[in-house]
Design an enzyme around this catalytic site. Structure first.
Site, PDB file in Angstrom:
ATOM      1  N   ASN A   1      46.715  44.091 -95.009  1.00  0.00           N
ATOM      2  CA  ASN A   1      45.384  44.598 -94.714  1.00  0.00           C
ATOM      3  C   ASN A   1      45.431  45.164 -93.295  1.00  0.00           C
ATOM      4  O   ASN A   1      45.372  44.414 -92.321  1.00  0.00           O
ATOM      5  CB  ASN A   1      44.374  43.439 -94.831  1.00  0.00           C
ATOM      6  CG  ASN A   1      42.969  43.848 -94.416  1.00  0.00           C
ATOM      7  OD1 ASN A   1      42.698  45.019 -94.196  1.00  0.00           O
ATOM      8  ND2 ASN A   1      42.076  42.869 -94.315  1.00  0.00           N
TER       9      ASN A   1
ATOM     10  N   LYS B   1      43.319  46.834 -91.798  1.00  0.00           N
ATOM     11  CA  LYS B   1      41.966  46.823 -91.198  1.00  0.00           C
ATOM     12  C   LYS B   1      41.635  48.194 -90.577  1.00  0.00           C
ATOM     13  O   LYS B   1      42.178  49.205 -91.007  1.00  0.00           O
ATOM     14  CB  LYS B   1      41.822  45.670 -90.202  1.00  0.00           C
ATOM     15  CG  LYS B   1      42.177  44.326 -90.861  1.00  0.00           C
ATOM     16  CD  LYS B   1      41.706  43.117 -90.105  1.00  0.00           C
ATOM     17  CE  LYS B   1      42.119  41.858 -90.859  1.00  0.00           C
ATOM     18  NZ  LYS B   1      41.625  40.632 -90.235  1.00  0.00           N
TER      19      LYS B   1
ATOM     20  N   HIS C   1      35.855  40.623 -98.228  1.00  0.00           N
ATOM     21  CA  HIS C   1      36.474  40.113 -96.999  1.00  0.00           C
ATOM     22  C   HIS C   1      35.378  39.570 -96.073  1.00  0.00           C
ATOM     23  O   HIS C   1      34.295  40.154 -95.985  1.00  0.00           O
ATOM     24  CB  HIS C   1      37.265  41.222 -96.310  1.00  0.00           C
ATOM     25  CG  HIS C   1      38.182  40.696 -95.253  1.00  0.00           C
ATOM     26  ND1 HIS C   1      37.720  40.295 -94.020  1.00  0.00           N
ATOM     27  CD2 HIS C   1      39.512  40.464 -95.258  1.00  0.00           C
ATOM     28  CE1 HIS C   1      38.740  39.845 -93.305  1.00  0.00           C
ATOM     29  NE2 HIS C   1      39.841  39.934 -94.034  1.00  0.00           N
TER      30      HIS C   1
ATOM     31  N   GLU D   1      40.649  32.829 -97.913  1.00  0.00           N
ATOM     32  CA  GLU D   1      40.805  33.160 -96.494  1.00  0.00           C
ATOM     33  C   GLU D   1      39.795  32.386 -95.654  1.00  0.00           C
ATOM     34  O   GLU D   1      38.681  32.872 -95.419  1.00  0.00           O
ATOM     35  CB  GLU D   1      40.583  34.659 -96.281  1.00  0.00           C
ATOM     36  CG  GLU D   1      41.607  35.542 -96.945  1.00  0.00           C
ATOM     37  CD  GLU D   1      41.809  36.823 -96.161  1.00  0.00           C
ATOM     38  OE1 GLU D   1      42.956  37.158 -95.879  1.00  0.00           O
ATOM     39  OE2 GLU D   1      40.807  37.469 -95.796  1.00  0.00           O
TER      40      GLU D   1
ATOM     41  N   GLY E   1      42.870  35.886 -87.958  1.00  0.00           N
ATOM     42  CA  GLY E   1      43.120  36.501 -86.647  1.00  0.00           C
ATOM     43  C   GLY E   1      43.199  35.506 -85.504  1.00  0.00           C
ATOM     44  O   GLY E   1      43.100  35.893 -84.337  1.00  0.00           O
TER      45      GLY E   1
END
Ligand code: PGA
Length: 220
Positions: free
Chosen positions: A9, A11, A97, A146, A152
């Site tokens: 991903n 982003k 997400h 997730e 992150g």
């Protein structure tokens, strides 16, 4: 043998020249990528560079996905990119997400609409949930667990916890392929992919470095 999904991903990163640099580096491993067995590699770039990734990977074993789609079909929805348009370039879409739920107010109802549109045009949703009691729309086959604290942060969940959450999610439908996402790196990826109930990983930050992403693929 079940597929092992490894999803990048990217982003909201990379302009065209940055995408070109990423590809140049990634493609140095082209030969190695031909022998990855049951691993399904899915790269999800931004819409603005999607055509570039598509021109590189069309007809190869590397698949493409997008990070969002319109909950509506084509028509008067200014600014939206719809599933019919996406299908020209990608086979997968990330839906639900936490960054979209939290920053853009995406509700369960909108996510159900997005899922419906993806399925209508033959795009496979990778449906993200942040815990084991989030609603999962009908027709979903791939679910990514997730947890927010792991995204992150460099602070992944434990494989044991991921296994248990996956087991709970599978009580809703035992056919779900459950992926884990949140601070996955080349070092920790195999601790997740070797865990019972986990059928792959969704990688954010670490996928921005093509060399690290290659290591993730090879170590998974
Ligand atoms: P991360 O992101 O790997 O940077 O934690 C994962 C994700 O948001 O999908």
């Amino acid at each position: 043998m079940d597929r092992l999904f490894i999803v990048a991903n990217l982003k909201s990163n990379q302009n065209l020249s940055e995408a070109n640099l990423w590809l140049e580096e990634f493609l140095k491993y082209k030969d190695k990528l031909q022998n990855i067995g049951n691993k399904e590699i899915i790269i999800c770039p931004s819409f603005t560079t999607l055509f570039r990734f598509n021109s590189e990977f069309l007809g190869t074993n590397i698949k493409l996905g997008v990070q969002n789609l319109s909950p509506f079909d084509q028509g008067a929805y200014t600014g939206e990119v719809n599933a019919k348009q996406i299908k020209d370039f990608a086979d997968y879409v990330i839906v639900g997400h936490s960054e979209r739920r939290n920053n853009f107010g995406e509700t369960d109802l909108m996510l159900a609409g997005k899922t419906k549109m993806a399925l209508k045009y033959g795009i496979t949703p990778i449906f993200c949930v942040q815990n084991d009691d989030s609603p999962i729309p009908e027709g979903i086959e791939i679910v990514a667990y997730e947890p927010i604290f792991a995204i992150g942060t460099g602070n992944p969940d434990t494989p044991e916890d991921a296994k248990n959450v996956a087991a709970n999610i599978m009580t809703k439908d035992k056919k779900y392929a459950i992926l884990y996402g949140g601070s996955v790196t080349a070092e920790n990826v195999s601790s997740f992919t070797k865990t019972e109930n986990i059928k792959g990983v969704l990688v954010g930050g670490a996928s921005l470095d093509p060399n690290e992403f290659i290591k993730i693929i090879l170590n998974a």
